[in-house]
Design a protein around this motif. Structure first.
Motif, PDB file in Angstrom:
ATOM      1  N   PHE A  40       0.835  -1.200   0.000  1.00 50.17           N
ATOM      2  CA  PHE A  40       0.000   0.000   0.000  1.00 50.17           C
ATOM      3  C   PHE A  40       0.869   1.250   0.000  1.00 50.17           C
ATOM      4  CE2 PHE A  40      -2.069   3.460   2.312  1.00 50.17           C
ATOM      5  CZ  PHE A  40      -3.216   3.622   1.546  1.00 50.17           C
ATOM      6  N   TRP A  44      -9.728   7.864  -4.942  1.00 48.91           N
ATOM      7  CA  TRP A  44      -9.143   8.225  -3.660  1.00 48.91           C
ATOM      8  C   TRP A  44      -9.599   9.587  -3.148  1.00 48.91           C
ATOM      9  CZ3 TRP A  44      -3.240   6.642  -4.216  1.00 48.91           C
ATOM     10  CH2 TRP A  44      -3.155   5.254  -4.317  1.00 48.91           C
ATOM     11  N   PRO A 103     -11.102   9.103   1.312  1.00 45.04           N
ATOM     12  CA  PRO A 103     -10.372   7.965   1.875  1.00 45.04           C
ATOM     13  C   PRO A 103     -11.175   7.103   2.832  1.00 45.04           C
ATOM     14  CG  PRO A 103      -8.966   9.901   1.834  1.00 45.04           C
ATOM     15  CD  PRO A 103     -10.341  10.361   1.456  1.00 45.04           C
ATOM     16  N   SER A 104     -12.033   7.714   3.652  1.00 44.16           N
ATOM     17  CA  SER A 104     -12.727   6.966   4.698  1.00 44.16           C
ATOM     18  C   SER A 104     -14.140   6.544   4.329  1.00 44.16           C
ATOM     19  CB  SER A 104     -12.764   7.789   6.002  1.00 44.16           C
ATOM     20  OG  SER A 104     -11.460   8.004   6.488  1.00 44.16           O
ATOM     21  N   ALA A 130     -12.645   5.226  -0.821  1.00 43.26           N
ATOM     22  CA  ALA A 130     -11.518   4.300  -0.889  1.00 43.26           C
ATOM     23  C   ALA A 130     -11.645   3.174   0.126  1.00 43.26           C
ATOM     24  CB  ALA A 130     -10.204   5.060  -0.649  1.00 43.26           C
ATOM     25  N   TRP A 172     -10.466   3.070   3.143  1.00 46.21           N
ATOM     26  CA  TRP A 172      -9.192   2.843   3.821  1.00 46.21           C
ATOM     27  C   TRP A 172      -9.367   2.780   5.337  1.00 46.21           C
ATOM     28  CZ3 TRP A 172      -5.993   7.090   0.868  1.00 46.21           C
ATOM     29  CH2 TRP A 172      -5.658   6.603  -0.404  1.00 46.21           C
ATOM     30  N   SER A 173      -8.444   2.101   5.977  1.00 37.79           N
ATOM     31  CA  SER A 173      -8.340   2.122   7.436  1.00 37.79           C
ATOM     32  C   SER A 173      -7.731   3.451   7.876  1.00 37.79           C
ATOM     33  CB  SER A 173      -7.451   0.981   7.923  1.00 37.79           C
ATOM     34  OG  SER A 173      -6.102   1.207   7.532  1.00 37.79           O
ATOM     35  N   GLN A 181      -4.050   3.588   6.858  1.00 33.76           N
ATOM     36  CA  GLN A 181      -3.839   3.880   5.444  1.00 33.76           C
ATOM     37  C   GLN A 181      -4.110   5.344   5.145  1.00 33.76           C
ATOM     38  OE1 GLN A 181      -6.544   0.822   4.033  1.00 33.76           O
ATOM     39  NE2 GLN A 181      -4.843  -0.336   3.138  1.00 33.76           N
ATOM     40  N   ARG A 182      -5.198   5.864   5.699  1.00 36.96           N
ATOM     41  CA  ARG A 182      -5.524   7.268   5.466  1.00 36.96           C
ATOM     42  C   ARG A 182      -4.436   8.186   6.006  1.00 36.96           C
ATOM     43  NH1 ARG A 182      -6.233  11.485   8.807  1.00 36.96           N
ATOM     44  NH2 ARG A 182      -7.556  10.265  10.196  1.00 36.96           N
TER      45      ARG A 182
END
Length: 382
Positions: free
Chosen positions: A24, A69, A72-73, A81, A83-84, A87-88
């Motif tokens: 990632f 993207w 992100p959340s 995205a 993402w966790s 990741q964010r």
């Protein structure tokens, strides 16, 4: 938390391990190194307020949208995205390190997550894709001339007339209303009500007849905030979040989201890098300054760890005080960093603009005093 509204089960810090995490990070780094042009980086470096120039934001949003993207959340099902927190945070910090433009969108970060969590299916269908694409730009209509930190004192009237509400009154300090296409707002639908009772949370198109926007010029010359007047504005009653009279409930949920992400780790790291550069260029990197800068870096790292911990549900004080803690710490730290920058480079136009821009940070989304009271009540203080 970047508009995150789900409880995650991530680790308590953004540093990640393992092949999946390495892949990632490599993907993010490769994308940013390729996608960020010299023009976009220059726009990111020049940003002193809440977001970069409209032109840079539009160009960068289009690039992120194509990649998936922009949000992100947000869940993947709604175009996000997915993402966790880890990741964010990595993406945010990597973007900041490369001077990517700042997209501080009220649509993606604030009202979008609320619509996903509390909105009707019709509202999701109508608004979410338009938020992601940038077709809809949102502003927040909460504060009024007599209702700032005491938001429950608001008096904008929403009188029911058939299937519509008729709005009369004004909002103040409304960020980016001068180019927003939509506003989410609180209005008083019960003329005899007080405080948080008798309110409605509405989604309003800014081109409706009777809306007038007057920009407010800051001391640094910028016009990020505005007065907004409603002169008999007719808007559909169906364009609301929650029940009529229960707007305060929706507003509290929205503020939990907003307070968690209006000053991000990436924004703090950008400001920190600028302060370090200014100190080095001014020849001020003596032992005392190095200690002062090192303490700022330590505080940023601690804030990032707290942000990840809150997102993982690791603080048992409830979402409202938890996000108050994030907002309080982040905005006061942001101000402290810009104070260093102005101390070492008092004649720098960038340092001056950044310093003035952050003075408002401990006022909007609730003053520091309000958040300290929220935290005090959460731990049982009288």
């Amino acid at each position: 938390m970047d508009g995150s509204f789900q409880i995650e089960t991530s680790r308590s810090h953004s540093t990640t391990n393992g092949a999946a995490d390495a892949a990632f990070r490599a993907e993010v780094d490769a994308f940013l190194d390729t996608a960020l042009t010299d023009e976009l980086r220059a726009a990111g470096r020049a940003t002193t307020g809440l977001k970069s120039s409209p032109e840079a934001c539009a160009a960068w949003r289009d690039i992120l949208l194509e990649r998936g993207w922009v949000a992100p959340s947000w869940p993947v099902a709604y175009g996000g995205a997915g993402w966790s927190t880890e990741q964010r945070l990595y993406f945010e910090n990597a973007s900041a390190e490369r001077d990517g433009p700042i997209l501080q969108s009220s649509g993606v970060r604030t009202i979008g997550p609320l619509i996903i969590a509390e909105g009707t299916q019709a509202q999701k269908d109508r608004y979410l894709a338009a938020i992601l694409s940038g077709a809809h730009e949102w502003c927040q209509g909460f504060s009024e001339p007599q209702a700032g930190s005491d938001l429950s004192a608001l008096s904008l009237r929403a009188e029911r007339d058939g299937d519509d509400f008729i709005l009369t009154g004004s909002k103040l300090w409304t960020s980016f209303a001068n180019y927003a296409t939509h506003m989410f707002l609180l209005a008083r639908c019960d003329a005899g009500s007080h405080g948080g009772h008798g309110l409605v949370f509405l989604l309003v198109e800014m081109d409706r007849p009777g809306i007038e926007v007057r920009p407010i010029r800051f001391i640094d010359g910028a016009c990020e905030t505005n007065e907004v007047f409603f002169n008999g504005v007719r808007t559909p009653a169906a364009d609301r979040i929650g029940d009529v009279g229960e707007g305060w409930k929706a507003a509290k949920r929205l503020m939990e989201i907003a307070r968690s992400n209006n000053t991000t780790t990436g924004l703090l790291r950008r400001a920190m890098r600028a302060a370090k550069q200014g100190a080095a260029e001014a020849g001020c990197m003596d032992g005392e300054m190095q200690m002062r800068l090192a303490d700022m870096v330590r505080r940023i790292d601690a804030f990032e760890a707290l942000e990840a911990h809150v997102s993982a549900g690791g603080i048992d004080i409830g979402p409202a005080p938890a996000t108050s803690a994030l907002k309080l710490l982040a905005t006061e730290l942001h101000q402290a960093i810009t104070e260093v920058a102005i101390d070492v480079a008092p004649h720098s136009a960038f340092a001056q603009e950044k310093y003035f821009a952050t003075r408002a940070a401990t006022i909007y989304s609730g003053t520091s005093e309000v958040h300290r009271n929220i935290l005090a009540r959460a731990i049982g203080c009288p």
